[in-house]
Design a protein around this motif. Structure first.
Motif, mmCIF file in Angstrom:
data_model
loop_
_atom_site.group_PDB
_atom_site.id
_atom_site.type_symbol
_atom_site.label_atom_id
_atom_site.label_comp_id
_atom_site.label_asym_id
_atom_site.label_seq_id
_atom_site.Cartn_x
_atom_site.Cartn_y
_atom_site.Cartn_z
ATOM 1 N N GLY A 1 38.668 40.746 47.635
ATOM 2 C CA GLY A 1 39.075 41.931 48.364
ATOM 3 C C GLY A 1 38.930 41.761 49.859
ATOM 4 N N SER A 2 39.007 42.863 50.577
ATOM 5 C CA SER A 2 38.863 42.856 52.032
ATOM 6 C C SER A 2 38.604 44.284 52.487
ATOM 7 C CB SER A 2 40.129 42.299 52.698
ATOM 8 O OG SER A 2 41.248 43.121 52.413
ATOM 9 N N GLY A 3 38.400 44.448 53.785
ATOM 10 C CA GLY A 3 38.156 45.775 54.334
ATOM 11 C C GLY A 3 36.777 45.902 54.922
ATOM 12 N N ASP A 4 36.426 47.125 55.334
ATOM 13 C CA ASP A 4 35.150 47.327 56.024
ATOM 14 C C ASP A 4 34.063 47.900 55.119
ATOM 15 O OD1 ASP A 4 35.985 49.938 55.702
ATOM 16 O OD2 ASP A 4 36.026 50.414 57.841
ATOM 17 N N LYS A 5 34.352 48.045 53.825
ATOM 18 C CA LYS A 5 33.358 48.539 52.864
ATOM 19 C C LYS A 5 32.887 47.368 52.015
ATOM 20 C CE LYS A 5 36.457 51.341 51.391
ATOM 21 N NZ LYS A 5 37.207 52.365 50.605
ATOM 22 N N GLY A 6 31.690 46.854 52.309
ATOM 23 C CA GLY A 6 31.191 45.664 51.647
ATOM 24 C C GLY A 6 30.324 45.964 50.446
ATOM 25 N N VAL A 7 30.360 45.073 49.455
ATOM 26 C CA VAL A 7 29.508 45.169 48.270
ATOM 27 C C VAL A 7 28.878 43.804 48.015
ATOM 28 C CG1 VAL A 7 29.371 45.681 45.806
ATOM 29 C CG2 VAL A 7 30.987 46.946 47.238
ATOM 30 N N PRO B 1 36.396 41.869 40.681
ATOM 31 C CA PRO B 1 37.804 42.225 40.861
ATOM 32 C C PRO B 1 38.078 43.717 40.748
ATOM 33 C CG PRO B 1 37.602 40.280 39.473
ATOM 34 C CD PRO B 1 36.213 40.826 39.659
ATOM 35 N N GLU B 2 37.322 44.409 39.888
ATOM 36 C CA GLU B 2 37.501 45.849 39.764
ATOM 37 C C GLU B 2 37.224 46.537 41.099
ATOM 38 O OE1 GLU B 2 38.281 47.915 37.124
ATOM 39 O OE2 GLU B 2 38.777 46.193 35.857
ATOM 40 N N LEU B 3 36.148 46.128 41.751
ATOM 41 C CA LEU B 3 35.800 46.719 43.044
ATOM 42 C C LEU B 3 36.794 46.300 44.128
ATOM 43 C CD1 LEU B 3 31.929 46.291 42.938
ATOM 44 C CD2 LEU B 3 33.187 48.439 42.813
ATOM 45 N N ALA B 4 37.193 45.036 44.098
ATOM 46 C CA ALA B 4 38.163 44.566 45.084
ATOM 47 C C ALA B 4 39.470 45.328 44.972
ATOM 48 C CB ALA B 4 38.406 43.065 44.903
ATOM 49 N N ASN B 5 39.903 45.589 43.743
ATOM 50 C CA ASN B 5 41.140 46.343 43.537
ATOM 51 C C ASN B 5 41.008 47.796 43.957
ATOM 52 O OD1 ASN B 5 42.468 44.108 42.515
ATOM 53 N ND2 ASN B 5 41.949 44.565 40.391
ATOM 54 N N SER B 6 39.773 48.266 44.102
ATOM 55 C CA SER B 6 39.545 49.638 44.554
ATOM 56 C C SER B 6 39.331 49.719 46.060
ATOM 57 C CB SER B 6 38.328 50.235 43.827
ATOM 58 O OG SER B 6 38.597 50.384 42.449
ATOM 59 N N GLY B 7 39.516 48.607 46.749
ATOM 60 C CA GLY B 7 39.485 48.632 48.202
ATOM 61 C C GLY B 7 38.221 48.124 48.853
ATOM 62 N N TYR B 8 37.417 47.350 48.115
ATOM 63 C CA TYR B 8 36.157 46.863 48.657
ATOM 64 C C TYR B 8 36.185 45.369 48.928
ATOM 65 C CZ TYR B 8 34.688 51.422 47.204
ATOM 66 O OH TYR B 8 34.622 52.773 47.066
ATOM 67 N N LEU B 9 35.396 44.957 49.889
ATOM 68 C CA LEU B 9 35.150 43.550 50.174
ATOM 69 C C LEU B 9 33.888 43.161 49.417
ATOM 70 C CD1 LEU B 9 35.536 40.909 51.812
ATOM 71 C CD2 LEU B 9 34.226 41.994 53.651
ATOM 72 N N LYS C 1 29.525 40.680 56.703
ATOM 73 C CA LYS C 1 29.679 41.125 58.086
ATOM 74 C C LYS C 1 30.728 40.291 58.814
ATOM 75 C CE LYS C 1 27.003 42.226 62.241
ATOM 76 N NZ LYS C 1 25.650 42.223 62.857
ATOM 77 N N ARG C 2 30.707 38.973 58.611
ATOM 78 C CA ARG C 2 31.675 38.087 59.261
ATOM 79 C C ARG C 2 33.100 38.446 58.878
ATOM 80 N NH1 ARG C 2 34.563 33.199 58.851
ATOM 81 N NH2 ARG C 2 34.375 33.206 56.576
ATOM 82 N N LEU C 3 33.277 38.872 57.644
ATOM 83 C CA LEU C 3 34.614 39.182 57.146
ATOM 84 C C LEU C 3 35.055 40.606 57.456
ATOM 85 C CD1 LEU C 3 34.448 37.322 53.716
ATOM 86 C CD2 LEU C 3 35.659 36.607 55.776
ATOM 87 N N GLY C 4 34.198 41.370 58.137
ATOM 88 C CA GLY C 4 34.643 42.672 58.611
ATOM 89 C C GLY C 4 33.965 43.881 58.011
ATOM 90 N N ALA C 5 32.967 43.695 57.145
ATOM 91 C CA ALA C 5 32.269 44.846 56.573
ATOM 92 C C ALA C 5 31.496 45.590 57.651
ATOM 93 C CB ALA C 5 31.322 44.399 55.458
ATOM 94 N N LYS C 6 31.598 46.911 57.634
ATOM 95 C CA LYS C 6 30.868 47.766 58.570
ATOM 96 C C LYS C 6 29.724 48.503 57.888
ATOM 97 C CE LYS C 6 33.842 46.754 61.791
ATOM 98 N NZ LYS C 6 33.484 45.772 62.829
ATOM 99 N N ARG C 7 29.735 48.514 56.567
ATOM 100 C CA ARG C 7 28.680 49.143 55.772
ATOM 101 C C ARG C 7 28.629 48.416 54.444
ATOM 102 N NH1 ARG C 7 31.846 54.036 53.495
ATOM 103 N NH2 ARG C 7 33.931 53.700 54.332
ATOM 104 N N VAL C 8 27.521 48.537 53.735
ATOM 105 C CA VAL C 8 27.351 47.728 52.537
ATOM 106 C C VAL C 8 26.709 48.529 51.414
ATOM 107 C CG1 VAL C 8 25.071 46.839 53.219
ATOM 108 C CG2 VAL C 8 26.527 45.473 51.710
#
Length: 276
Positions: A106-112, A130-138, A172-179
């Motif tokens: 996945g990608s985006g600013d919401k990290g898991v 993959p379930e989380l990535a498909n829901s918009g999470y990195l 963080k390097r990939l763009g997560a702003k919160r985790v």
């Protein structure tokens, strides 16, 4: 298929989902209001495409060579990872110079962060990611040192908190702003410790049968500092019955106003059952 750990995430994020029938929620001292959210929202979001250089592949001796293969881009990855996900493998470097195999989904600013238990491997969460990535999470799923396709460092099995640090740094390097932190056994304990000392705001915490004390690491001081919604799950049969006391210690010490403790009454908490 809806995976049970995803259901746990959805449950504490306020979306409609049912817990598995085998779970028995212990609400005796919880303050978690029904349908509250740690700001992780599920849905069919399209992850933002980001252009960040990938990590280079590295040659090293994997801990479990008979279970390690190379991805198309040269990264070592556990053979339990499905073929279609192996090109998502990367190599992380810890602060003490250890190389870790990891999946980035996945990608985006919401990290898991999904941290596996000691003695197992990255595939504790390979269906969940993959379930989380498909829901918009990195999502970053690291394999800890001396496990799977990560580096074999037989003289050092105590610094796994640095492995969690490396995974959070990659988020963080990939763009997560919160985790959002999730981990099983010592993976959960070290996720707590590393999560508190890094700079990303913590949006939520899920602990699966994690000890308050993992080897030399005491998670109690750190869990006191986590104010985000937190969920603590254990089975009375885990670790010969010793884990219940440990998880209850974490729950009691938790600094979260909104927290929940779930007792799974099966004989032991099977990670495979919880993610498949």
């Amino acid at each position: 298929m809806v995976f049970v750990l995803l259901i746990l995430l959805v449950t504490i994020t306020g979306c409609s989902a049912n817990m598995p029938a085998s779970s028995n929620e212990d609400h005796s001292s919880t303050h978690l209001p029904q349908n509250t959210s740690p700001t992780i929202e599920t849905g069919n979001e399209t992850p933002e495409v980001i252009n960040i250089p990938s990590n280079p592949s590295v040659e090293y001796d994997p801990a479990w060579p008979d279970q390690s293969v190379k991805s198309s881009n040269g990264h070592l990855v556990n053979s339990c990872v499905p073929n279609e996900l192996r090109d998502k493998a990367t190599t992380l470097s810890t602060s003490d110079g250890v190389y870790l195999s990891a999946l980035v989904l996945g990608s985006g600013d919401k990290g898991v962060l999904l941290a596996h238990e000691q003695g197992y491997n990255i595939c504790s969460f390979v269906d969940m990611g993959p379930e989380l990535a498909n829901s918009g999470y990195l999502v970053v799923i690291p394999e800890y040192r001396n496990h799977g396709a990560s580096q074999n460092i037989p003289e050092d099995d105590q610094n796994i908190d640095r492995d969690a640090d490396a995974a959070l740094s990659e988020l963080k390097r990939l763009g997560a702003k919160r985790v959002f932190l999730a981990g099983a056994s010592c993976g959960g304990s070290t996720a707590i410790i590393a999560g508190v000392r890094q700079a990303l705001p913590i949006e939520g915490l899920i602990i699966l049968s994690s000890p308050a004390q993992c080897g030399p690491y005491d998670a109690i001081p750190s869990v006191r500092k986590i104010k985000a919604l937190s969920l603590f799950v254990f089975s009375p049969g885990d670790y010969g019955g010793s884990i219940e006391k440990e998880v209850r210690k974490l729950y009691q010490a938790s600094g979260a106003t909104d927290k929940e403790q779930i007792v799974d009454e099966s004989e032991w908490l099977s990670w495979n059952r919880y993610v498949s």
